[in-house]
Write an enzyme that holds these catalytic residues in place. Structure first.
Site, PDB file in Angstrom:
ATOM      1  N   GLY A   7       0.870  -1.183   0.000  1.00  0.00           N
ATOM      2  CA  GLY A   7       0.000   0.000   0.000  1.00  0.00           C
ATOM      3  C   GLY A   7       0.899   1.222   0.000  1.00  0.00           C
ATOM      4  O   GLY A   7       1.485   1.567   1.032  1.00  0.00           O
ATOM      5  N   ALA A   8       1.067   1.840  -1.180  1.00  0.00           N
ATOM      6  CA  ALA A   8       1.965   3.008  -1.293  1.00  0.00           C
ATOM      7  C   ALA A   8       1.166   4.304  -1.227  1.00  0.00           C
ATOM      8  O   ALA A   8       1.562   5.316  -1.782  1.00  0.00           O
ATOM      9  CB  ALA A   8       2.760   2.930  -2.595  1.00  0.00           C
ATOM     10  N   GLY A   9       0.019   4.254  -0.539  1.00  0.00           N
ATOM     11  CA  GLY A   9      -0.824   5.444  -0.390  1.00  0.00           C
ATOM     12  C   GLY A   9      -0.234   6.404   0.629  1.00  0.00           C
ATOM     13  O   GLY A   9       0.978   6.402   0.899  1.00  0.00           O
ATOM     14  N   GLY A  12       1.408   4.546   3.805  1.00  0.00           N
ATOM     15  CA  GLY A  12       2.527   3.681   3.416  1.00  0.00           C
ATOM     16  C   GLY A  12       3.723   4.485   2.922  1.00  0.00           C
ATOM     17  O   GLY A  12       4.869   4.251   3.335  1.00  0.00           O
ATOM     18  N   ARG A 151      -1.074  11.172  19.744  1.00  0.00           N
ATOM     19  CA  ARG A 151      -2.091  12.242  19.743  1.00  0.00           C
ATOM     20  C   ARG A 151      -2.429  12.648  21.182  1.00  0.00           C
ATOM     21  O   ARG A 151      -2.575  13.839  21.493  1.00  0.00           O
ATOM     22  CB  ARG A 151      -3.350  11.756  19.016  1.00  0.00           C
ATOM     23  CG  ARG A 151      -3.111  11.667  17.520  1.00  0.00           C
ATOM     24  CD  ARG A 151      -4.326  11.179  16.748  1.00  0.00           C
ATOM     25  NE  ARG A 151      -4.073  11.284  15.319  1.00  0.00           N
ATOM     26  CZ  ARG A 151      -4.640  10.515  14.407  1.00  0.00           C
ATOM     27  NH1 ARG A 151      -5.500   9.569  14.761  1.00  0.00           N
ATOM     28  NH2 ARG A 151      -4.367  10.674  13.119  1.00  0.00           N
ATOM     29  N   HIS A 175      -8.811   0.426  18.650  1.00  0.00           N
ATOM     30  CA  HIS A 175      -8.381   1.596  17.870  1.00  0.00           C
ATOM     31  C   HIS A 175      -9.603   2.206  17.180  1.00  0.00           C
ATOM     32  O   HIS A 175      -9.747   2.162  15.968  1.00  0.00           O
ATOM     33  CB  HIS A 175      -7.323   1.159  16.853  1.00  0.00           C
ATOM     34  CG  HIS A 175      -6.881   2.263  15.947  1.00  0.00           C
ATOM     35  ND1 HIS A 175      -6.304   3.414  16.401  1.00  0.00           N
ATOM     36  CD2 HIS A 175      -6.948   2.394  14.595  1.00  0.00           C
ATOM     37  CE1 HIS A 175      -6.026   4.204  15.377  1.00  0.00           C
ATOM     38  NE2 HIS A 175      -6.416   3.604  14.265  1.00  0.00           N
TER      39      HIS A 175
HETATM   40  N1  NAD Z   1      -4.015   1.880  12.260  1.00  0.00           N
HETATM   41  C1  NAD Z   1      -3.913   3.206  12.166  1.00  0.00           C
HETATM   42  O1  NAD Z   1      -3.544   3.891  13.120  1.00  0.00           O
HETATM   43  C2  NAD Z   1      -4.265   3.891  10.864  1.00  0.00           C
HETATM   44  C3  NAD Z   1      -4.007   5.254  10.682  1.00  0.00           C
HETATM   45  C4  NAD Z   1      -4.313   5.835   9.441  1.00  0.00           C
HETATM   46  C5  NAD Z   1      -4.863   5.058   8.422  1.00  0.00           C
HETATM   47  N2  NAD Z   1      -5.109   3.736   8.663  1.00  0.00           N
HETATM   48  C6  NAD Z   1      -5.652   2.855   7.616  1.00  0.00           C
HETATM   49  O2  NAD Z   1      -4.580   2.531   6.749  1.00  0.00           O
HETATM   50  C7  NAD Z   1      -5.108   2.237   5.455  1.00  0.00           C
HETATM   51  C8  NAD Z   1      -4.376   3.085   4.415  1.00  0.00           C
HETATM   52  O3  NAD Z   1      -4.680   4.462   4.604  1.00  0.00           O
HETATM   53  P1  NAD Z   1      -4.157   5.547   3.528  1.00  0.00           P
HETATM   54  O4  NAD Z   1      -4.603   6.859   4.017  1.00  0.00           O
HETATM   55  O5  NAD Z   1      -2.714   5.299   3.226  1.00  0.00           O
HETATM   56  O6  NAD Z   1      -5.036   5.105   2.265  1.00  0.00           O
HETATM   57  P2  NAD Z   1      -4.670   5.335   0.716  1.00  0.00           P
HETATM   58  O7  NAD Z   1      -5.962   5.134  -0.016  1.00  0.00           O
HETATM   59  O8  NAD Z   1      -3.905   6.592   0.535  1.00  0.00           O
HETATM   60  O9  NAD Z   1      -3.686   4.099   0.382  1.00  0.00           O
HETATM   61  C9  NAD Z   1      -4.109   2.769   0.300  1.00  0.00           C
HETATM   62  C10 NAD Z   1      -3.323   2.127  -0.826  1.00  0.00           C
HETATM   63  O10 NAD Z   1      -3.588   0.713  -0.816  1.00  0.00           O
HETATM   64  C11 NAD Z   1      -3.523   0.289  -2.172  1.00  0.00           C
HETATM   65  N3  NAD Z   1      -4.120  -1.029  -2.301  1.00  0.00           N
HETATM   66  C12 NAD Z   1      -5.430  -1.376  -2.281  1.00  0.00           C
HETATM   67  N4  NAD Z   1      -5.565  -2.702  -2.450  1.00  0.00           N
HETATM   68  C13 NAD Z   1      -4.326  -3.211  -2.575  1.00  0.00           C
HETATM   69  C14 NAD Z   1      -3.798  -4.513  -2.746  1.00  0.00           C
HETATM   70  N5  NAD Z   1      -4.611  -5.575  -2.852  1.00  0.00           N
HETATM   71  N6  NAD Z   1      -2.467  -4.671  -2.834  1.00  0.00           N
HETATM   72  C15 NAD Z   1      -1.636  -3.605  -2.746  1.00  0.00           C
HETATM   73  N7  NAD Z   1      -2.066  -2.342  -2.566  1.00  0.00           N
HETATM   74  C16 NAD Z   1      -3.399  -2.148  -2.485  1.00  0.00           C
HETATM   75  C17 NAD Z   1      -4.249   1.391  -2.929  1.00  0.00           C
HETATM   76  O11 NAD Z   1      -3.962   1.356  -4.318  1.00  0.00           O
HETATM   77  C18 NAD Z   1      -3.736   2.641  -2.228  1.00  0.00           C
HETATM   78  O12 NAD Z   1      -2.616   3.205  -2.895  1.00  0.00           O
HETATM   79  C19 NAD Z   1      -6.624   2.508   5.534  1.00  0.00           C
HETATM   80  O13 NAD Z   1      -7.293   1.291   5.812  1.00  0.00           O
HETATM   81  C20 NAD Z   1      -6.727   3.449   6.726  1.00  0.00           C
HETATM   82  O14 NAD Z   1      -8.002   3.414   7.311  1.00  0.00           O
HETATM   83  C21 NAD Z   1      -4.832   3.150   9.842  1.00  0.00           C
END
Ligand code: NAD
Length: 311
Positions: A7-9, A12, A151, A175
């Site tokens: 997940g390079a969002g 990531g 936080r 969480h």
């Molecule tokens: N645990 C925590 O404290 C916490 C904090 C913030 C966000 N999050 C969670 O983390 C996750 C990511 O958040 P974000 O803001 O980076 O989202 P984002 O949408 O920016 O990034 C998610 C990435 O996952 C990729 N993806 C989807 N399916 C995939 C697969 N099968 N294989 C590889 N890549 C895949 C997407 O293409 C996207 O680039 C979300 O579920 C969010 O709710 C958790």
């Protein structure tokens, strides 16, 4: 040492960036399903190396798991956010499918890796990863408490008007904004209880602000936050790779600790090279124990939606 981030969002890529800047690992692989996206993020980060002076090698991959081979730690941030009209069950179903297939793929190429789960709903995704992979509990760690605690310490430092690094505090439990438990009773300012400096009303406000901390940022940004989440994951990865044995609240499988079993939920953990080293009992009082039991009920309720995925 090698880290893969699936997940390079927003979260990531920020995590990869912090790991590189701080030299936490020698190699980071960013993997995403979106064609070229991870490669682009990796190249952008690498083009900072000469100006900021890091030596970590960051590479991107479009769904090619061979590039992730022999990773020491794998971080799972892949998933989708909840969309308007989508039920919680639908979101869990979609993200559970993604997290399960990602865990299978990474373990095929990195059978010894420690897995850090970030995707939401994080406690449920951590539980799913453990059940679906059959890995021992020390190798599957959910990240949420590190972020919620950072936080909490931020809001405490604002109320105290003192630097954040002089404040100690932890958030345990689920969480989620209704399930997390900021432990104001044991929070301290350089070793002195914060209650010595802040009234109960102010402490209650700090706890309430902490609990909606994620939602507040989502309201301001239009999407969920990434700087503090990415930095919190990097902090956890550092403690694993460098065997720092820091105490970090993490979502891990409980076997009777804190009165709970067969659930992944946030508790204070010692985190080192093998992943979870030890769960620490911080002696909750009766009110905190009650809150923890209610939080566990809510997480367990959400885990029930996994039945069809695990069947
Ligand atoms: N645990 C925590 O404290 C916490 C904090 C913030 C966000 N999050 C969670 O983390 C996750 C990511 O958040 P974000 O803001 O980076 O989202 P984002 O949408 O920016 O990034 C998610 C990435 O996952 C990729 N993806 C989807 N399916 C995939 C697969 N099968 N294989 C590889 N890549 C895949 C997407 O293409 C996207 O680039 C979300 O579920 C969010 O709710 C958790």
């Amino acid at each position: 040492m090698k880290v893969t981030i699936v997940g390079a969002g927003n979260v990531g890529a920020t995590c990869a960036d912090v790991i590189a800047y701080r030299g936490i690992a020698s190699e980071v692989v960013l993997l995403d399903i979106k064609e070229g996206f991870a490669e682009g993020k990796a190249m952008d980060i690498m083009q900072c190396a000469t100006t900021t002076g890091f030596n970590t090698r960051v590479i991107g991959s479009t769904n090619d798991y061979t590039k992730t081979a022999n990773s020491d730690v794998v971080v799972i941030t892949s998933g989708i956010p909840r969309k308007p009209g989508m039920t919680r069950e639908e979101l869990i179903g979609i993200n559970a499918g993604i997290v399960k297939s990602v865990a299978d793929n990474v373990l095929r190429h990195s059978p010894e890796a420690i897995i850090v789960v970030v995707s939401n709903p994080m406690d449920t995704m951590t539980y799913l990863t453990l059940k679906a992979t059959g890995l021992p509990k020390h190798r599957v760690i959910g990240m949420g408490g590190a972020l919620d605690s950072s936080r909490f310490k931020y809001f405490l430092s604002q109320a105290l008007e003192k630097p954040g690094n002089d404040v100690q505090g932890m958030v345990i439990g689920g969480h989620g904004d209704k399930t997390m438990i900021p432990l104001t009773r044991i929070a301290s300012y350089n070793g002195s209880p914060v209650s010595q400096f802040l009234s109960q009303d102010v402490l209650d406000k700090v706890a309430a602000d902490t609990m909606v901390g994620g939602a507040t940022l989502t309201g301001l940004l239009g999407t969920s936050a990434w700087y503090a989440p990415g930095a919190s994951v990097a902090y956890l990865v550092d403690s694993i790779l460098n065997d720092q044995r820091k105490m970090i609240p993490c979502s891990v499988m409980l076997d009777g600790e804190y009165g709970q079993s067969d659930i992944c939920i946030g508790v204070p953990c010692i985190i080192g090279r093998k992943g979870l080293v030890e769960i620490v009992d911080v002696n909750l009082d009766d009110k905190e124990k009650d809150l923890f039991a209610k939080s566990a009920d809510a997480v367990r309720n959400m885990n029930a939606d996994l039945q069809s995925v695990l069947a």
